[in-house]
Write an enzyme that holds these catalytic residues in place. Sequence first.
Site: not given
Ligand code: PLP
Length: 393
Positions: A197
């Site tokens: 991110k």
């Molecule tokens: C749209 C979206 N939601 C949730 C997530 C999950 O994020 P995390 O890896 O912090 O759990 C991602 C991860 O790529 C994502 O792209």
Amino acid sequence: MAQGGAADVPSLPQTRSIPFSKPLLGEEERQIVLRALEEGALGGNGPYTSVLCQTIQALFNVRHAVATTSASDALELAMMALDVRPGDEVILPSFTFVSAANAVLRQGGRPVFVDIEPESWNIDPDDIERHITPATRGIIPVHYAGLGCAMERISQLARAHRLWVVEDAAQAIGARYAGRYLVTFGDCGCYSFHITKNLTCGEGGALVTNDEALAHRAEVIAEKGTNRPTFLRGQVDRYTWVALCSSFILSDLLAALMIEQLKKLDEINGRRVALWQCYHTELADLEAQGRIVRPVKRPQAEHNGHIYAFLCADVGRRDRVLAALNARGVGATFHYVPLHSSPYARRHGLYTGDLPVTDRVSASLVRLPLYPELTAEDQTYVIESVYEVFKGA
Ligand SMILES: Cc1ncc(COP(=O)(O)O)c(C=O)c1O
């Protein structure tokens, strides 16, 4: 398989190796992590977490922030705090990461997958409306690539049908819509601080909300169902078990790192948006030739340059385009495989029909390397490679 065109012949010698993404971490992050280590700030909900949450609140104009171990956990936390129950339906796009669907299912709820808009690749409000039933409790719009969903329409639908809205803003830190930060439209929003991110502490996330009662439930759930946060604020003299919950809190060591990352928000997002714009301008000719379709940015959306992606006009070429770019050392990649038709969804009766835009976007999308330290020379190489790959295709 169709023949002809450079996309079929990934044979040029690889002259570079340009990764898809790379976090911007510097001496400041190293220093603060060392300091936190020396201070023994390793546990959750410590002094660095407190500063992190206050910083998030001030930066994005939200009243409450709960730091979590990931956006996946923030989404689970949201579903628990909103008391999603067996039989409840929650509407979300199929074109997204699996976390939101898992969060609904773990509460016994039913994720209802809907289609995306052909231009924005974000959840389609008309398809949301078509899928609202008496069992619908909420909507999870996902701000793909940091480009805001049609929040006016979605908020209006939510109000009319008394639904909650949880914004999946995993990709949208610092992005705005109609002048407001994404995450401030819904009942709550979820950020990701995963390594891919814009801002990262490796693994991490946050739930943010302006709703005090929701924030209170979330902080209790995140702290194993105890009122420890109240105790840490000196509001009670001991803490105890008050609810059925789990553990979602971020280590203070990672919170410390995130504090430094947040100081770089404008620098990182500014650089990413400039790179995004360069791709967009330089690829206009390829779109004019009918080879690709570029992303469409709504005028209200002030994005954060999280992803630059285009669609291959000829859907069947996408995998060959990716292979040819990869052979040139360009870390281009695909994105979400639709959830509605996944093996899990089919096994559990969640497949309720085709979602044609989702299927087309998923099968034709190419994401290009984008990170703050991408040099102008490397970006030019990526752009030239894209043109070469499509030449004669
Ligand atoms: C749209 C979206 N939601 C949730 C997530 C999950 O994020 P995390 O890896 O912090 O759990 C991602 C991860 O790529 C994502 O792209």
